[in-house]
Scaffold this active site. Structure first.
Site, PDB file in Angstrom:
ATOM      1  N   SER A 159       0.829  -1.210   0.000  1.00 28.64           N
ATOM      2  CA  SER A 159       0.000   0.000   0.000  1.00 28.64           C
ATOM      3  C   SER A 159       0.867   1.265   0.000  1.00 28.64           C
ATOM      4  CB  SER A 159      -0.903   0.016   1.233  1.00 28.64           C
ATOM      5  OG  SER A 159      -1.611  -1.185   1.360  1.00 28.64           O
ATOM      6  N   GLY A 160       1.780   1.359   0.951  1.00 30.03           N
ATOM      7  CA  GLY A 160       2.581   2.575   1.104  1.00 30.03           C
ATOM      8  C   GLY A 160       3.598   2.750  -0.013  1.00 30.03           C
ATOM      9  N   THR A 212       0.348  -6.678   1.477  1.00 28.21           N
ATOM     10  CA  THR A 212      -0.501  -7.433   2.402  1.00 28.21           C
ATOM     11  C   THR A 212      -1.977  -7.172   2.129  1.00 28.21           C
ATOM     12  OG1 THR A 212       1.218  -7.247   4.077  1.00 28.21           O
ATOM     13  CG2 THR A 212      -0.997  -7.787   4.861  1.00 28.21           C
ATOM     14  N   CYS A 213      -2.351  -5.909   2.008  1.00 31.45           N
ATOM     15  CA  CYS A 213      -3.763  -5.528   1.894  1.00 31.45           C
ATOM     16  C   CYS A 213      -4.446  -6.273   0.752  1.00 31.45           C
ATOM     17  CB  CYS A 213      -3.845  -4.013   1.688  1.00 31.45           C
ATOM     18  SG  CYS A 213      -5.508  -3.430   1.400  1.00 31.45           S
ATOM     19  N   CYS A 249      -6.754  -6.869   3.886  1.00 32.41           N
ATOM     20  CA  CYS A 249      -8.078  -6.234   3.778  1.00 32.41           C
ATOM     21  C   CYS A 249      -8.973  -6.831   2.693  1.00 32.41           C
ATOM     22  CB  CYS A 249      -7.932  -4.745   3.462  1.00 32.41           C
ATOM     23  SG  CYS A 249      -6.375  -3.980   3.926  1.00 32.41           S
ATOM     24  N   LYS A 300      -9.858 -10.643   2.939  1.00 34.35           N
ATOM     25  CA  LYS A 300     -10.592 -10.739   4.217  1.00 34.35           C
ATOM     26  C   LYS A 300     -12.035 -10.268   4.049  1.00 34.35           C
ATOM     27  CE  LYS A 300     -10.935  -7.408   6.825  1.00 34.35           C
ATOM     28  NZ  LYS A 300     -10.093  -6.791   7.791  1.00 34.35           N
ATOM     29  N   TYR A 328      -2.153  -2.970  -9.991  1.00 39.76           N
ATOM     30  CA  TYR A 328      -1.058  -2.287  -9.283  1.00 39.76           C
ATOM     31  C   TYR A 328       0.176  -2.143 -10.171  1.00 39.76           C
ATOM     32  CZ  TYR A 328      -3.110  -1.551  -4.758  1.00 39.76           C
ATOM     33  OH  TYR A 328      -3.890  -1.068  -3.743  1.00 39.76           O
ATOM     34  N   TYR A 333      -8.147  -7.450  16.028  1.00 35.78           N
ATOM     35  CA  TYR A 333      -9.245  -7.465  15.064  1.00 35.78           C
ATOM     36  C   TYR A 333      -9.153  -8.630  14.087  1.00 35.78           C
ATOM     37  CZ  TYR A 333      -6.411  -5.298  11.322  1.00 35.78           C
ATOM     38  OH  TYR A 333      -5.473  -5.041  10.355  1.00 35.78           O
ATOM     39  N   ILE A 334      -7.944  -9.075  13.773  1.00 35.51           N
ATOM     40  CA  ILE A 334      -7.818 -10.183  12.801  1.00 35.51           C
ATOM     41  C   ILE A 334      -8.406 -11.467  13.394  1.00 35.51           C
ATOM     42  CG2 ILE A 334      -6.174 -11.606  11.492  1.00 35.51           C
ATOM     43  CD1 ILE A 334      -4.424  -9.101  11.194  1.00 35.51           C
ATOM     44  N   GLU A 366     -12.244 -11.065  13.440  1.00 37.77           N
ATOM     45  CA  GLU A 366     -12.833 -11.137  12.094  1.00 37.77           C
ATOM     46  C   GLU A 366     -12.825 -12.571  11.567  1.00 37.77           C
ATOM     47  OE1 GLU A 366     -11.815  -6.635  10.487  1.00 37.77           O
ATOM     48  OE2 GLU A 366     -10.380  -8.221  10.082  1.00 37.77           O
ATOM     49  N   ARG A 407      -8.632  -4.859  22.726  1.00 40.84           N
ATOM     50  CA  ARG A 407      -8.060  -3.845  23.610  1.00 40.84           C
ATOM     51  C   ARG A 407      -7.841  -2.540  22.831  1.00 40.84           C
ATOM     52  NH1 ARG A 407      -2.840  -3.816  25.859  1.00 40.84           N
ATOM     53  NH2 ARG A 407      -2.299  -5.546  24.516  1.00 40.84           N
ATOM     54  N   GLY A 446      -0.537 -11.113  16.573  1.00 38.21           N
ATOM     55  CA  GLY A 446       0.300  -9.935  16.334  1.00 38.21           C
ATOM     56  C   GLY A 446       1.138 -10.069  15.078  1.00 38.21           C
ATOM     57  N   ASP A 491       3.503  -0.200   7.770  1.00 35.89           N
ATOM     58  CA  ASP A 491       3.561  -1.161   8.874  1.00 35.89           C
ATOM     59  C   ASP A 491       4.972  -1.421   9.390  1.00 35.89           C
ATOM     60  OD1 ASP A 491       0.855  -1.372   8.470  1.00 35.89           O
ATOM     61  OD2 ASP A 491       0.828  -3.561   8.291  1.00 35.89           O
ATOM     62  N   HIS A 535     -34.628   8.835   6.650  1.00 36.29           N
ATOM     63  CA  HIS A 535     -35.555   7.875   7.230  1.00 36.29           C
ATOM     64  C   HIS A 535     -36.084   6.936   6.168  1.00 36.29           C
ATOM     65  CE1 HIS A 535     -38.330   6.418  10.256  1.00 36.29           C
ATOM     66  NE2 HIS A 535     -39.301   6.499   9.362  1.00 36.29           N
ATOM     67  N   GLU A 590     -29.771   7.274  11.049  1.00 38.83           N
ATOM     68  CA  GLU A 590     -30.489   8.467  11.523  1.00 38.83           C
ATOM     69  C   GLU A 590     -30.476   8.547  13.049  1.00 38.83           C
ATOM     70  OE1 GLU A 590     -34.808   8.663  10.955  1.00 38.83           O
ATOM     71  OE2 GLU A 590     -34.858   6.500  10.673  1.00 38.83           O
TER      72      GLU A 590
END
Ligand SMILES: Cc1cc2nc3c(=O)[nH]c(=O)nc-3n(C[C@H](O)[C@H](O)[C@H](O)COP(=O)(O)OP(=O)(O)OC[C@H]3O[C@@H](n4cnc5c(N)ncnc54)[C@H](O)[C@@H]3O)c2cc1C
Length: 450
Positions: free
Chosen positions: A14-15, A41-42, A47, A50, A98, A176-177, A180, A203, A260, A301, A434, A439
């Protein structure tokens, strides 16, 4: 002194891709090295696949919901290998995108593992290449602690390519991994246990959200075990016995560790120059992403700060502007919105209640929990939860949190208001759409007792 390139980027994730492309757009002569997969990775093991798996795993619930609306869905079945094939085809397409983006911007693409030789030299495929500046954008890699039987576990990297789909899985981790993937495997019909050594997972997120996610996941049938860990694993011909610290034993087909990620700073030749690392092996940079060696920069990262794709992209962009467009702006790391693609989703921007109390002292908290309309014709007991945290003195909304369907989509929009400094009065004066779940964010009027 003349160099072959103005910038040599190590890593086309990504970076790296963003920094390389933007630098070339500003007229720099740029090369990028990639030793594994374009998009990093993404795109390949993060991402994108996933989220595709999250979509796949939600269909059984969608089929149940459909029944309430009069549909009959018989004989629904799931083919893991078909999902893998289709996912791999999409990822290959993105790999090509890419490469073409880099190509189109005039970046030279070099397939191979790059190592730093000195402050201005990189070695790749047996050749030395010189550059005025070097950018380390090598990302991270899953890390598994040392214990007897660690060789039998998989990480998220392998979960994206499983040959044999398991009937049971134990997932270890509290980030989160882990959360998920527990939702993914459970949704796809796997008997799923999530084990975390602490009292509550996720956490760093707002406490209410962490409890509600744990509750919703348990209601769906995921077995969540807190305050426990695996001591050792026995392998019985491809089936595993997990021995827990509380002396319990559980048989399973597969064990996944999401405990991790370690920055990719090994085997990079950093010992040849004096690039300083922190105790976790992450590259230390200043506010201009410059390492302890002035000609060497690092983003994403590998610096182990905010490990998210949009942050790596923003850093790549800002660095390119700084180096080759004479711009001096900076990434704003405050109020970064994020989503955990758990089931239901959890979206968040700004401060948790705990952080807001610490920073502002006097805060008003607004909460709402309700059955989403889409589930109103079903027996589902899933609840949507929304929470606003307001600094009483300034009336600024300093935290917005949600658990529920499409929380990421909703919070992304709200994040713009938070960045713009919206007050509770701004929220109150905004007319709702609505009928939507979102809302509710502009109709909460009574603060919760805190
Ligand atoms: C399972 C999972 C899910 C995720 N989900 C999300 C999400 O939903 N949202 C989100 O924002 N973020 C998510 N992330 C995080 C996101 O993927 C990362 O923050 C992002 O990819 C970081 O980008 P990067 O450029 O720093 O590194 P990467 O994308 O990891 O790119 C580094 C690249 O460098 C290459 N490389 C390494 N060493 C060398 C070398 N010596 N020579 C040549 N090439 C090299 C690697 O092969 C890789 O392609 C997820 C991550 C994982 C693992």
């Amino acid at each position: 002194m003349s160099y072959q390139y103005d910038l040599f980027v190590i890593g086309a994730g990504s970076g790296g891709v963003r920094a390389a492309r933007m630098s070339a757009t500003y007229g720099a002569k740029v090369a990028v090295a990639e030793d594994r997969y374009y998009g990093g990775t993404c795109v390949n093991v993060g991402c994108v696949p996933k989220k595709l798996f999250v979509y796949a795993s939600h269909f059984p619930e969608d089929f149940e919901t459909a029944k309430g609306f009069g549909w009959t869905i018989d004989n629904a079945s799931f083919d893991w290998h078909k999902l893998l094939t289709n996912k791999n085809r999409e990822i290959e397409r993105l790999n090509g995108v890419y490469k073409r983006i880099l190509d189109g911007a005039g970046v030279e693409i070099i397939d191979g593992h790059a190592m730093i030789v000195d402050e201005h030299t990189i070695s790749i495929n047996g050749e030395n290449i010189t550059a005025e500046r070097i950018l380390i954008a090598t990302g991270g890699w899953p890390s598994v602690p040392d214990f007897p039987g660690k060789e039998y576990v998989i990480t998220s990297n392998e979960a994206f390519f499983l040959d044999k789909f398991p009937k049971q899985i134990i997932i270890v981790g509290g980030g989160y991994i882990a959360v998920e993937f527990a939702g993914i495997f459970h949704g796809l019909g796997v008997d799923t246990t999530l084990v975390y050594r602490g009292p509550l997972f996720l956490r760093g997120f707002d406490h209410d959200l962490r409890e509600i996610i744990a509750d919703e996941m348990q209601k769906k049938g995921i077995n969540i075990v807190f305050n426990n860990n695996i001591d050792r694993i026995e392998n019985n011909n491809g089936h595993y016995k997990a021995h827990f610290t509380n002396s319990e034993v559980q048989d399973t087909d597969l064990i996944m560790y999401a405990t991790g990620r370690t920055p990719n700073t090994k085997n990079l030749g950093l010992e040849n120059v004096n690039v300083k690392l922190n105790k976790n092996g992450a590259v230390i940079v200043n506010e201009k992403y410059q390492t302890s060696v002035p000609s060497i920069y690092a983003i994403g990262d590998v610096t182990d700060r905010v490990n998210l794709t949009p942050v790596a992209l923003a850093e790549g962009m800002i660095l390119a502007r700084y180096l080759f467009d004479k711009k001096n702006d900076a990434v704003d790391y405050s109020d970064i919105p994020t989503c955990v693609f758990s089931q239901p989703n959890m979206g968040t921007v700004g401060l948790t209640e705990e952080q807001a109390m610490e920073k502002y002292g006097d805060v008003a908290v607004y909460k709402s929990k309700f059955k989403p309309m889409k589930l109103s014709l079903t027996d589902s007991d899933e609840r949507t939860f929304m929470k606003l945290i307001v600094d009483k003195k300034s009336d600024r909304v300093v935290g917005v949190h949600m658990v529920g369907s499409d929380a990421g989509e909703i919070i992304q929009g709200i994040a713009i208001a938070i960045k713009a400094g919206a007050t509770k009065a701004t929220f109150d004066s905004t007319i709702g759409i609505h009928p939507t779940a979102a809302e509710e964010f502009v109709t909460m009027r009574t603060p919760a007792e805190n």
